[in-house]
Design an enzyme around this catalytic site. Structure first.
Site, short mmCIF file in Angstrom:
data_model
loop_
_atom_site.label_atom_id
_atom_site.label_comp_id
_atom_site.label_asym_id
_atom_site.label_seq_id
_atom_site.Cartn_x
_atom_site.Cartn_y
_atom_site.Cartn_z
N GLU A 1 -1.85 7.30 -13.43
CA GLU A 1 -0.69 7.73 -14.23
C GLU A 1 -1.11 8.25 -15.61
O GLU A 1 -2.26 8.05 -16.04
CB GLU A 1 0.31 6.58 -14.39
CG GLU A 1 -0.23 5.42 -15.22
CD GLU A 1 0.87 4.65 -15.96
OE1 GLU A 1 1.65 5.26 -16.71
OE2 GLU A 1 0.90 3.41 -15.79
N LYS B 1 3.12 -7.67 -18.13
CA LYS B 1 3.01 -8.34 -19.44
C LYS B 1 4.22 -9.21 -19.68
O LYS B 1 5.31 -8.89 -19.23
CB LYS B 1 3.05 -7.28 -20.54
CG LYS B 1 1.79 -6.53 -20.76
CD LYS B 1 1.88 -5.86 -22.13
CE LYS B 1 0.64 -5.06 -22.37
NZ LYS B 1 0.62 -3.85 -21.53
N SER C 1 13.24 -1.53 -15.77
CA SER C 1 12.47 -0.30 -15.57
C SER C 1 12.77 0.36 -14.23
O SER C 1 12.90 -0.33 -13.20
CB SER C 1 10.98 -0.60 -15.66
OG SER C 1 10.24 0.57 -15.36
#
Ligand code: PSU
Ligand code: MN
Length: 300
Positions: A22, A156, A137
């Site tokens: 990415e 995270k 997300s």
């Protein structure tokens, strides 16, 4: 609508292993010049592992699979590069802009090109406080529909890890702890949450991918590969720092698509670069595993 380099196109046509990478991690995940060094090194590791790297971005409005050294430099250093998740793709394409793709949009473009293995650092997920902010997300919804295996180091704890795992279960996404019974939390090998399933070899990952897609179960697979012990930042140490970064973000009123890039940058600042070293180490580690999984997948 895709621009695919000859190398990637030939590899796909002849069934050779290919690993997608990415670009948000380059443009909005790390500072310059460490970001472009990381991007180059990771491509090299994929090659050493016997696979062809395909870094993905939108350049001049063209979704592009496989980037040149100049493209990587531009993504790493040009402030006009927009962070592009799924909903942003039509905007940057129609306007001819440069975009760095997130996990969600990289997965989609990789799948359109026929690439089934993708290496990154950390996934997006359910943000802490999502019960009021609704900030979840698009990486998660993409994982529910797009058939690509994503090698990451877990998520995270800027996110709510428990809720992220619940959401992935609801969406039907297998989450595999690679060589671990515990789901890793990016900087740390532990998170306090069990990995829903465990695998111990690239062959096991490839055979699960095969089984999933042969069953007609479209959608992604998360391979959660813990950071190497030597590079880890202990969970309690990074926990305090993440809490501080989250408090700073709230104070500044930063929300939406700017939340993740702000937090990543702030954590690098507070740790005086220590988090960046860990971040680079885990992406490199994931690249090694991703190449091995792509080889096993291609062999099937
Ligand atoms: N988490 C990280 N590093 C990153 C990202 C997430 O530890 O670079 C990036 C990835 O590109 C991911 C994106 O897909 O942030 C998620 O952004 P959002 O939460 O706005 O969907
Ligand atoms: Mn968001």
């Amino acid at each position: 609508m895709l621009t695919i380099t000859d190398e990637v196109r030939d590899a796909l046509a002849s069934g050779q292993p290919v690993v997608a990478l990415e670009s948000t991690i380059i443009s909005h995940g790390m500072p310059y010049p460490q970001n472009v060094e990381m991007a180059r090194t990771v491509e090299g590791i994929v090659r050493e592992g016997g696979a062809v790297p395909a870094t993905i971005a939108v350049l001049h409005g063209r979704p592009t699979i496989g980037l040149s050294a100049d493209d990587l430099e531009l993504l790493a250093s040009d402030d006009s590069v927009i962070k592009v998740s799924i909903r942003d793709l039509p905007y940057v394409v129609s306007r001819g802009l440069h975009g760095a793709t997130t996990v969600a949009s990289t997965m989609r473009l990789a799948a359109l090109a026929g690439i089934r293995v993708f290496v990154t650092g950390g996934l997006g997920g359910v943000h802490r406080g999502a019960e009021t902010s609704y900030d979840v997300s698009a990486d998660l919804t993409e994982l529910s529909t797009t058939s690509v295996a994503v090698v990451c180091a877990g998520v995270k704890s800027i996110l709510d890890i428990g809720l992220t795992l619940e959401k992935l279960e609801t969406l039907g996404v297998p989450v595999l702890g690679y060589g671990t019974d515990e789901f890793p939390s990016f900087f740390s090998r532990s998170s306090g949450f069990a990995a829903p399933m465990r695998v111990d070899s690239p062959a096991e990952v490839a055979s699960l991918m095969r089984a999933k897609w042969d069953l007609g179960l479209d959608g992604g697979v998360v391979v959660a590969n813990p950071i190497p012990a030597a590079a880890e930042i202990p969970a309690d140490e990074i926990g305090t720092i993440i809490d501080q970064a989250l408090a700073d973000m709230d104070r500044l009123g930063i929300r939406g698509k700017d939340a993740t890039p702000y937090l990543l940058g702030r954590i690098v600042e507070i740790t005086d670069g220590a988090s960046l070293k860990a971040n680079i180490a885990l992406v490199e580690h994931n690249a090694r595993l991703g190449a091995a999984i792509a080889r096993e997948h291609a062999a099937r």
